[in-house]
Scaffold this active site. Structure first.
Site, mmCIF file in Angstrom:
data_model
loop_
_atom_site.group_PDB
_atom_site.id
_atom_site.type_symbol
_atom_site.label_atom_id
_atom_site.label_comp_id
_atom_site.label_asym_id
_atom_site.label_seq_id
_atom_site.Cartn_x
_atom_site.Cartn_y
_atom_site.Cartn_z
ATOM 1 N N ASP A 193 0.780 -1.060 0.026
ATOM 2 C CA ASP A 193 -0.061 -0.209 0.204
ATOM 3 C C ASP A 193 0.899 1.012 -0.049
ATOM 4 O O ASP A 193 1.840 1.141 0.490
ATOM 5 C CB ASP A 193 -0.808 0.265 1.213
ATOM 6 C CG ASP A 193 -1.904 1.023 1.181
ATOM 7 O OD1 ASP A 193 -2.298 1.371 -0.130
ATOM 8 O OD2 ASP A 193 -2.925 1.305 2.014
ATOM 9 N N ASN B 273 -9.898 -2.636 -7.169
ATOM 10 C CA ASN B 273 -9.259 -1.880 -8.079
ATOM 11 C C ASN B 273 -9.613 -1.699 -9.386
ATOM 12 O O ASN B 273 -9.260 -0.742 -10.181
ATOM 13 C CB ASN B 273 -7.519 -2.547 -8.182
ATOM 14 C CG ASN B 273 -6.848 -2.183 -6.949
ATOM 15 O OD1 ASN B 273 -5.869 -3.078 -6.908
ATOM 16 N ND2 ASN B 273 -7.154 -1.374 -6.110
#
Length: 315
Positions: A33, A81
């Site tokens: 991340d 995503n």
């Protein structure tokens, strides 16, 4: 001068951490991340952050080899995503495609016997990415020294749901008895399942959540979790070693707890029947360290001596 001193201090700290590592995890999973935030911080765009993050992933592969870790799973693209805008999504697909081809042809991959596999709903990915996956998997399928699992179009909840549906279909079709539905039945139906349960999850970027990542193999195995603040492109070897130490500390605590419980169980059983206590101890030893097994043996000896003494007094 100050920068040089800082580098030397950092290197010394990494050497210190490296010396403290004993028995590390077998399977590490990483939520990478912070790539986009890193790019913004550097004045770039999201693709710049993802490219920088890909370089960190290659470094982590080196660290895994140095520490004897046998499996690594990286969260490269989640099902969530897909909601990102095309101008961000497409360059990421390009990067994933190129890195898969690059890895599959890299000398180090073949020299080290690294197997590359995709984990997730890969049928949702563009054709060019699926072709790259097929190429990487076919080129490395025969290897088993190290496993690199790339989570693509992955969502843990969807993975479990699909496995449950497959089990229900197998039972309905008569291919599987309801009484035979067990852990192995689920394992066999997980898409691109990792070979091993996850020992340690690492998440960079400051968020303290595991984001639906490998719930069966990590949560089911009660994996240790390490959260850290650096964005993924900034993740260092010192951060990685701190994560390994977190795993080892947790395992040491668990071993102590298992030992206490094993000794207490043997003591409880021995109050009624020493032979049964020895049988229980034999099963428990497989789950304990050598030191813990010795402690368990010592408790059995004490129980046996107590029984002998008691018999002597009776005579």
């Amino acid at each position: 001068m100050l920068r040089w001193v800082r580098r030397q201090v950092r290197r010394a700290y990494v050497r210190h951490l490296d010396r403290t590592i004993d028995d590390g995890p077998t399977h590490v999973a990483i939520i990478q991340d912070g790539n986009r935030r890193y790019a913004r911080q550097q004045g770039g765009d999201a693709p710049d952050g993802h490219r920088a993050g890909a370089e960190t992933t290659e470094q982590v592969l080196d660290w895994c080899r140095e520490l004897g870790i046998e499996e690594l799973t990286v969260y490269a693209f989640s099902t969530e995503n897909f909601s990102r805008p095309p101008e961000e999504r497409e360059p990421l697909f390009d990067l994933i495609e190129s890195k898969l081809y690059e890895l599959a042809d890299a000398d180090r991959v073949h020299e080290e016997g690294m197997r590359i596999r995709a984990v997730g709903e890969t049928e949702r990915l563009p054709d060019r990415v699926r072709e790259a996956i097929d190429y990487a998997e076919s080129r490395t399928r025969a290897y088993d020294s190290f496993n690199l699992n790339v989570a693509l179009a992955y969502g843990g909840r969807a993975e479990l749901l699909n496995a449950a549906r497959d089990v229900l279909r197998a039972v309905a079709d008569g291919d599987l008895s309801a009484a035979d539905v067990d852990v192995d039945a689920i394992d066999d139906r997980l898409s691109g399942q990792p070979v091993r349960d996850v020992d340690l999850i690492i998440r960079t970027g400051g968020d303290e959540r595991t984001s639906n990542f490998l719930p069966w193999h990590a949560n089911g195995n009660e994996a240790a979790v390490f959260f850290c603040t650096p964005y993924w492109p900034e993740f260092s070897k010192a951060d990685f070693l701190r994560a390994i130490r977190t795993y080892e500390s947790r395992e040491e605590s668990w071993r102590d707890t298992r030992t206490e419980r094993a000794v207490a169980l043997v003591r409880s059983v021995a109050e009624t029947e020493l032979v049964e206590a020895r049988t229980v101890a034999g099963r428990l030893r497989e789950q304990l360290s050598a030191a813990a097994a010795s402690e368990l043996n010592a408790e059995l000896e004490r129980q046996g001596q107590s029984e002998t003494d008691a018999g002597g007094y009776a005579d």
